[in-house]
Design a protein around this motif. Structure first.
Motif, short mmCIF file in Angstrom:
data_model
loop_
_atom_site.label_atom_id
_atom_site.label_comp_id
_atom_site.label_asym_id
_atom_site.label_seq_id
_atom_site.Cartn_x
_atom_site.Cartn_y
_atom_site.Cartn_z
N TYR A 59 26.80 -27.29 2.56
CA TYR A 59 27.13 -27.75 3.91
C TYR A 59 27.04 -29.27 4.02
O TYR A 59 27.94 -29.92 4.57
N THR B 144 30.38 -31.81 4.60
CA THR B 144 30.44 -32.59 5.84
C THR B 144 30.22 -34.08 5.59
O THR B 144 30.36 -34.89 6.51
N GLN C 65 25.07 -38.04 6.71
CA GLN C 65 25.18 -36.77 6.00
C GLN C 65 25.11 -36.97 4.49
O GLN C 65 24.51 -36.18 3.77
N ARG D 182 32.27 -26.66 8.49
CA ARG D 182 32.70 -28.06 8.43
C ARG D 182 33.47 -28.44 9.69
O ARG D 182 33.25 -29.50 10.28
N PHE E 274 31.10 -28.88 12.62
CA PHE E 274 30.38 -30.15 12.54
C PHE E 274 31.27 -31.30 12.98
O PHE E 274 30.84 -32.17 13.76
N LEU E 275 32.49 -31.32 12.51
CA LEU E 275 33.41 -32.41 12.87
C LEU E 275 33.79 -32.36 14.34
O LEU E 275 34.15 -33.38 14.93
#
Length: 422
Positions: free
Chosen positions: A194, A198, A212, A297, A300-301
Motif C-alpha cells: 500500500y 501510493t 508516503q 490507491r 488514497f488519491l
C-alpha cells in the motif's frame, strides 16, 4: 475553523466518566465469561505467546515448544515476536490474562477513536456518548470477541497500521509502526505494498508523495531490522522459522477448518484435487489483490485514507493462506470507512447491516445447516453460509472499492446542490 483536536479538547470533562462506565459495564460480561471458563480453554493464543517467551528464557528450541495439554499448540510467529513476549513470560499467568485483556479493550478504544474520527468530530457535545456506543458495538463483533476469547494479537496490529496511516502529526517516524506489525506477524506486510503504490509512480521514475515514500522506506527498514535482529540474538531459532516452520502451514492448525475464512480456506472446503485448489487460489489471489490494491490507491488519491486502510486490511485477510475469524478485526476499520462522516443515511444503514452480519456466528450456522443433511440445501447453502465471513469480506472489497466512491459522489453532489439552492 478549529481542528478536530481543539474541538475535542474543549468538550466538558464530566461527559467522559459516564462514557467510561458504559464501556466497562458492557465489557464486564464478555471478559468475565472468557476469563472464568475452564483453565485449559482460557486465552489459549496468549499462552502460545508466553510459551515463546518462556522458551527463550529457558534456552530451549523455540519452534519445538508447545503449550500444555490439551491444547498442545506450537509457536507459529516470527522469532522477534517471541523476544517481545518475554515480559509476558516473566509475570504470573493469571496476571498476564487480565493485563492482556485490558490492553485489548484499551486498544479497541484507541482504534475506534481514530477510525471513526470524521464522524465523532461532527457530533460535538455528544461525542463521548457516541464514542462509548461505538466501542461497545465493535466490542461485540465476533472477530473482536474472539480477540478476548483467545487472547489474540490481531487488534494490536490493526491499531499499529491504522495509526501509522491516519494520525495527522505522528511523534514517531511514519511507517515505523507498520514495520513493527509486519515483523511480528507478516500479514501486515500488505501495507508495504500500500505504501509503495501510493508513494511511487511506476510509469515515471519519481516519487509521487514524499511523505508516503519516506513512510515506505521507514517501514521496510524497521521490518528488516526486526527480522535480522533475531539472527544475531537467537540465530538457531531464526533459521528454524524462516527455513522450516514458515513453510509448514499445518503448524497453524487445520487449514480446512470453518474458522479459516481466507480465500484459500474457502477453496479447500470444496475438497477439489490439490492441484486445482492451488490453481484457483492463485487466480483468485491475483484478481482480488489487483482490484483491492488498485481501489486502495484510488481511495488514497481521492483523499479517503480510511477506505484505503480498510481495503488493505481486507487484503491481509483474503490473500493470506490462513486467516482465522479473529483476523477479521479489520471490520472495525471497515465499519468506520462505511460510516464516513455519519451524514449519509444509506451508508449508515449499510454499516449497520455489516455490523449485524459480523456480530452473528454466521459460519457456524453453516456448519449446523450442513449437519442437517437436507438434500441439495445442506451441501450447497450450508457451504455458502459456512464461508459467510470470507465471502462477506470479498463483498466488502467491492462495497469499499466501487459502491462507496459512487455513493460518496452522489451524496456530495446533493450537498452542493442544496447549498446552491439555499
Amino acid at each position: 475553523m478549529r481542528t478536530g483536536e481543539t474541538i475535542i479538547a474543549r468538550r466538558p470533562l464530566w461527559a467522559w466518566p459516564p462514557a467510561l462506565v458504559i464501556v466497562v459495564c458492557a465489557a464486564v460480561p464478555l471478559v468475565a465469561y472468557w476469563l472464568t471458563n475452564p483453565a485449559d480453554q482460557r486465552l489459549v493464543d496468549l499462552d502460545v505467546y508466553r510459551t515463546g517467551g518462556e522458551s527463550l528464557l529457558l534456552g530451549v528450541p523455540l519452534y519445538d515448544a508447545i503449550t500444555p495439554a490439551p491444547q498442545l499448540l506450537p509457536f507459529t510467529y516470527p522469532p522477534i515476536a517471541a523476544m517481545l513476549a518475554v515480559p509476558l513470560a516473566a509475570i504470573p499467568w493469571p496476571l498476564a490474562q487480565w493485563v492482556w485483556t485490558a490492553a485489548i479493550v484499551v486498544t479497541l478504544a484507541v482504534t475506534v477513536r481514530y477510525a471513526f474520527r470524521p464522524s465523532l468530530e461532527r457530533v460535538r457535545v455528544a461525542m463521548p456518548l457516541v464514542f462509548a456506543v461505538l466501542v461497545v458495538a465493535c466490542l461485540y463483533l465476533m472477530p473482536i470477541r474472539d480477540q478476548i476469547r483467545f487472547g489474540q494479537v490481531d487488534l494490536f496490529l490493526v491499531a499499529l497500521c491504522l495509526l501509522d496511516c491516519v494520525v495527522r502529526r505522528p511523534w514517531w517516524p511514519r511507517g515505523m509502526l507498520i514495520g513493527v506489525a509486519t515483523a511480528v506477524k507478516l500479514t501486515p506486510g500488505v501495507f508495504l505494498i500500500y505504501l509503495a503504490i501510493t508513494a511511487f509512480s511506476w510509469r515515471k521514475p519519481y516519487m509521487r508523495d514524499g511523505e508516503q515514500g519516506r513512510a515506505f522506506f521507514m517501514a521496510v527498514f524497521t521490518a528488516a531490522l526486526l527480522t535480522v535482529l533475531p539472527f544475531l540474538v537467537i540465530p538457531a531459532d531464526a533459521k528454524d522459522f524462516w527455513f522450516s516452520a514458515l513453510l509448514d502451514p499445518g503448524r497453524l492448525g487445520a487449514n480446512a477448518a470453518t474458522t479459516n475464512q481466507s480465500v484459500r480456506g474457502m477453496l479447500i472446503r470444496l475438497y477439489l484435487p490439490d492441484s486445482i485448489t492451488s490453481a484457483l487460489w492463485l487466480v483468485a489471489v491475483a484478481a482480488i489483490g489487483w482490484y483491492g490494491f488498485r481501489r486502495a490507491r484510488a481511495a488514497f488519491l481521492d483523499g479517503d485514507p480510511m477506505t484505503a486502510v480498510a481495503l488493505t486490511g481486507l487484503m491481509a485477510v483474503l490473500l493470506s493462506p490462513v486467516a482465522w475469524i479473529h483476523h477479521l478485526a479489520w471490520t472495525v476499520v471497515v465499519l468506520a470507512a462505511l460510516v464516513g462522516t455519519g451524514t449519509d443515511r444509506v451508508r449508515l444503514l449499510v454499516a449497520g447491516g455489516v455490523w449485524l452480519f459480523y456480530v452473528m456466528p454466521v459460519p457456524w450456522w453453516g456448519v449446523s445447516l450442513k449437519a442437517l443433511e437436507i438434500p441439495v440445501l445442506s451441501p450447497v447453502l450450508g457451504k455458502i453460509v459456512q464461508n459467510g465471513f470470507g465471502l462477506g469480506a470479498v463483498a466488502l472489497v467491492w462495497l469499499l472499492g466501487s459502491w462507496l466512491p459512487r455513493r460518496r459522489a452522489v451524496h456530495t453532489s446533493r450537498a452542493v446542490a442544496g447549498d446552491v439552492c439555499a
